[in-house]
Design an enzyme around this catalytic site. Structure first.
Site, PDB file in Angstrom:
ATOM      1  N   ASP A   1       0.972  -1.151   0.022  1.00  0.00           N
ATOM      2  CA  ASP A   1       0.073   0.028   0.090  1.00  0.00           C
ATOM      3  C   ASP A   1       1.075   1.311  -0.098  1.00  0.00           C
ATOM      4  O   ASP A   1       2.206   1.170   0.572  1.00  0.00           O
ATOM      5  CB  ASP A   1      -1.096   0.016   1.251  1.00  0.00           C
ATOM      6  CG  ASP A   1      -1.839  -1.181   1.228  1.00  0.00           C
ATOM      7  OD1 ASP A   1      -2.256  -1.681   0.073  1.00  0.00           O
ATOM      8  OD2 ASP A   1      -2.308  -1.505   2.109  1.00  0.00           O
ATOM      9  N   ARG A   2       0.079   2.363  -0.470  1.00  0.00           N
ATOM     10  CA  ARG A   2       1.106   3.651  -0.678  1.00  0.00           C
ATOM     11  C   ARG A   2       1.710   3.993   0.874  1.00  0.00           C
ATOM     12  O   ARG A   2       2.958   4.355   0.765  1.00  0.00           O
ATOM     13  CB  ARG A   2       0.078   4.676  -0.853  1.00  0.00           C
ATOM     14  CG  ARG A   2       0.660   6.143  -0.921  1.00  0.00           C
ATOM     15  CD  ARG A   2      -0.245   7.083  -1.251  1.00  0.00           C
ATOM     16  NE  ARG A   2      -0.611   7.190  -2.771  1.00  0.00           N
ATOM     17  CZ  ARG A   2      -0.023   7.617  -3.604  1.00  0.00           C
ATOM     18  NH1 ARG A   2       1.121   8.375  -3.547  1.00  0.00           N
ATOM     19  NH2 ARG A   2      -0.584   7.421  -4.932  1.00  0.00           N
TER      20      ARG A   2
END
Length: 306
Positions: free
Chosen positions: A138-139
């Site tokens: 995830d970012r």
């Protein structure tokens, strides 16, 4: 240009198939890879002589496979940036991703992602710049990410991705003290019907999802957990920890609260154990806890400077 990853060498053994095509299928060549090998410039040599797919083999024969060259897609634009390389050879590239950058570009977006940066890195090294992302984060999750340098290496890694030959370990700081201190979270995960970008526990439509956890350190109102993924669902660790009542500190999407101590979810992929798909050697790779999580741990311990 480094061409080493285009060459694969085998020696025929007792248990190997004795027709070239069947041998290649046995060694995990997909139908598309066989097609490319035959029609896009690949070559097969048996005992130093070029042969075809139907050539008969015998024990002790030496096979050299020259993979076809790959044409990089234009969908991912190279963008310069820092690449923290943890491991690299002719087949794999493992990096330590910082928080705040996505793994792959989203549709209709041209912002910088790790895929864009890695493509630029490979171009600078004059290597094939086709992007084969094996694991994504995830970012706002940091840590180890794996790229394959060829489609063949990618397919080999995909086959072991959720087995003991490819083990993924994370560190997470969560609210509260988890009881029992270690265990297995076995809850199916599906798409949240209220928000397509979120996931939730769904006993009817969710996919089987398993996460092992163990408490590493306890604080007054929080815990540091070590986690091992047994499956690979989107947001799996975040959803599972929320489901047992211990969301990750800083994960406002699932905890539903802003925490001034942490500007993102305190989640880090710190270790990978991978049986190399080509050399078969065990890779034990680690990435240190990033600065923001080190500081959060100090705050949770009550240290004066955090």
């Amino acid at each position: 240009m480094n061409q080493n990853n285009r060459f694969l060498k085998f020696t025929i053994g007792d248990d190997d198939k004795k027709i070239v095509r069947k041998f290649l299928v046995q060694h995990k060549f997909s139908s598309s890879q066989l097609h490319n090998l035959k029609n896009k410039g690949g070559q097969i040599f048996v005992n130093h002589k070029q042969r075809h797919f139907n050539y008969p083999l015998k024990k002790g024969d030496q096979i050299l496979i020259v993979l076809n060259s790959e044409e990089p897609s234009d969908l991912i634009e190279p963008m310069p940036g820092k690449v923290d390389v943890v491991f690299e050879d002719s087949y794999l590239l493992v990096i330590n991703k910082p928080p705040g950058i996505a793994s792959l570009p989203a549709k209709a977006k041209d912002s910088k992602t790790m895929a864009n940066v890695v493509k630029s890195y490979l171009i600078d090294k004059k290597e094939n710049s086709s992007i084969h992302l094996v694991t994504r984060l995830d970012r706002n999750t940091s840590g180890l990410m794996v790229f394959a340098k060829t489609s063949y290496a990618h397919s080999l890694l995909d086959r072991i991705l959720h087995t003991e030959d490819f083990q993924k370990f994370y560190l997470a700081m969560v609210y509260g003290q988890v009881s029992p201190e270690k265990g297995l979270i076995d809850l199916p995960i599906g798409i949240d019907p209220k928000a397509f970008y979120m996931r939730n526990i769904d006993h009817n439509l969710g996919k089987p999802s398993k996460t092992l956890y163990e408490t590493v350190e306890k604080f007054d109102d929080a815990s540091l957990l070590k986690l091992k993924l047994l499956t690979g669902r989107t947001h799996q660790i975040r959803v599972h920890l929320t489901a047992i009542g211990h969301p990750i500190i800083g994960d406002d999407m699932y905890s539903k609260k802003i925490d001034p101590r942490m500007g993102r979810q305190a989640l880090h992929c710190y270790r990978l154990n991978i049986v190399h798909p080509v050399t078969k050697k065990l890779l034990k790779l680690t990435a240190p806890l990033p600065k923001d999580m080190v500081m959060l741990k100090g705050v949770l311990r009550g240290e004066k400077n955090g």
